[in-house]
Motif scaffolding. Structure first.
Motif, mmCIF file in Angstrom:
data_model
loop_
_atom_site.group_PDB
_atom_site.id
_atom_site.type_symbol
_atom_site.label_atom_id
_atom_site.label_comp_id
_atom_site.label_asym_id
_atom_site.label_seq_id
_atom_site.Cartn_x
_atom_site.Cartn_y
_atom_site.Cartn_z
ATOM 1 N N GLY A 204 48.664 -39.650 25.107
ATOM 2 C CA GLY A 204 48.636 -38.868 23.874
ATOM 3 C C GLY A 204 48.021 -37.493 24.043
ATOM 4 O O GLY A 204 48.461 -36.521 23.406
ATOM 5 N N GLY A 208 50.599 -34.802 22.873
ATOM 6 C CA GLY A 208 50.327 -34.566 21.458
ATOM 7 C C GLY A 208 50.534 -33.120 21.030
ATOM 8 O O GLY A 208 50.893 -32.238 21.813
ATOM 9 N N ARG A 209 50.260 -32.869 19.771
ATOM 10 C CA ARG A 209 50.460 -31.541 19.193
ATOM 11 C C ARG A 209 49.505 -30.502 19.771
ATOM 12 O O ARG A 209 49.851 -29.320 19.902
ATOM 13 N N LYS A 254 59.225 -39.821 16.980
ATOM 14 C CA LYS A 254 57.826 -39.406 16.828
ATOM 15 C C LYS A 254 57.363 -38.559 18.004
ATOM 16 O O LYS A 254 56.589 -37.610 17.825
ATOM 17 N N ARG A 257 58.732 -34.988 17.506
ATOM 18 C CA ARG A 257 58.018 -34.246 16.469
ATOM 19 C C ARG A 257 56.630 -33.843 16.947
ATOM 20 O O ARG A 257 56.140 -32.740 16.630
ATOM 21 N N SER A 258 55.990 -34.733 17.703
ATOM 22 C CA SER A 258 54.648 -34.425 18.205
ATOM 23 C C SER A 258 54.697 -33.387 19.330
ATOM 24 O O SER A 258 53.852 -32.490 19.388
ATOM 25 N N ASP A 261 55.412 -30.030 17.824
ATOM 26 C CA ASP A 261 54.504 -29.655 16.733
ATOM 27 C C ASP A 261 55.313 -29.200 15.519
ATOM 28 O O ASP A 261 55.011 -28.166 14.888
#
Length: 344
Positions: A204, A208-209, A254, A257-258, A261
């Motif tokens: 993650g 992640g973003r 997901k 999208r992550s 961002d």
């Protein structure tokens, strides 16, 4: 030096010495030696000599036709998904003909039919092969649109091997694919989803973003570590129910999208386009096409419809059954039996 070892049939004792490292098996007590999987680290010369020896043995065995076509492990142009697909095709053919197919999984083989199991047990005793009852299981494949809480039909006999009872189960993990009695692959998708979410949580920070990695690097990590888990042996379960496969699509959506961002209102199709990433459904369909194209030479072996009385074991003991077999599931020797399902 290697040629001298081959000519003299000698393997130097110094090359046999190894550093053994124990890897703990998940879910096993740590105070038992059997709970660890030994990994032997041999010397570099020993590994090189083993590679040379393997090449000589493979050329001899394959050249003489001493390895059966149904042996998919440790062979070039063969893989475990081919064997799983072969088994699934056979069971599916039984569904079409209203047959009940029984698959018995041993730690070293697969078999069905009482006489075949007895003869297989004799073969195990002859060659001093032990069967691990904890890793043995049997499944009765039977097509049904309704969920049945019973594992097998009431008139199904118990199976034993070397005085050890073989338990009947609803599902079984076979070569990385969880097979259930209806071939709906729900249990497999649930297990794969859990594993993919585990890796996604571990990665993650990089995916992640707030990660500083580029989109290209995020996509590469995702394709190598997460998508491979979700799409392993995809030709086997590509025809599962769309509702079941949708659980895997959610994981990739997901990630997209992550990784980008993006705001919640951005369409998933736009995210896939920006990342140059095909959807899970399209990727699995393309992978299935590539699989069947590259394995076109093996299609007659993968497909069902072999003659009755298929051989059980290709070895010192010849065992044949009276059961009409479509294809023998023998990655390490074994057979799938079939029963006639009475008309309703």
């Amino acid at each position: 030096m290697f040629n001298a070892c081959l000519q003299n049939c000698d393997f130097p004792p110094a090359w046999k010495e190894a550093e053994v490292i124990g890897i703990h098996k998940p879910g096993k007590p740590r105070d038992l030696p059997a709970s660890y999987r030994p990994i032997s680290a041999l010397s570099g010369l020993a590994k090189l000599f083993e590679r040379v020896l393997k090449t000589h043995l493979s050329d001899h065995l394959l050249g003489k036709g001493l390895i059966i076509d149904e042996q998919y492990g440790f062979r070039p142009a063969h893989s475990c998904p081919q064997q799983v697909l072969r088994l699934v095709e056979y069971v599916t053919e039984g569904f079409k003909n209203k047959h009940k197919t029984v698959d018995v999984f041993f730690d070293v083989a697969k078999a069905f039919d009482r006489r075949a199991i007895d003869k297989l047990g004799q073969w195990f005793r002859l060659w001093r092969i032990e069967v691990n009852p904890e890793k043995s299981a049997a499944i009765q494949f039977k097509y049904s649109k309704r969920r049945n809480k019973f594992v097998v039909d009431y008139d199904t006999p118990n199976l034993k091997m070397l005085n050890a009872r073989i338990p009947w189960q609803q599902s079984y993990k076979y070569l990385g694919v969880t097979l259930d009695r209806n071939l709906l692959f729900r249990d497999h998708i649930v297990r794969v989803k859990k594993t993919a979410l585990f890796y996604r949580a571990r990665l993650g920070a990089m995916l992640g973003r707030k990660s500083k990695l580029s989109r290209r690097n995020k996509r590469t990590i995702y394709k190598m570590c997460i998508r491979t888990v979700m799409t392993y042996a995809s030709p086997v379960f590509v025809h599962a129910a769309p509702k079941t496969l949708y659980k895997l699509r959610i994981i990739q959506n997901k990630f997209c999208r992550s990784a980008t961002d993006a705001h919640w209102c951005v369409l998933n199709s736009v995210l896939h386009r920006d990342l140059e990433l095909p959807t899970i459904s399209k990727y699995k369909k393309d992978a299935s096409k590539r699989f069947l194209t590259t394995n076109r030479r093996l299609l007659p072996i993968l497909s069902v419809g072999l003659e009755p009385s298929t051989q059980l074991i290709d070895g010192p003991l010849e065992v044949r059954t009276d059961v009409a077999l479509g294809s023998a599931a023998q990655i390490e020797g074994g057979v799938v039996g079939e029963q006639r399902q009475p008309d309703a």
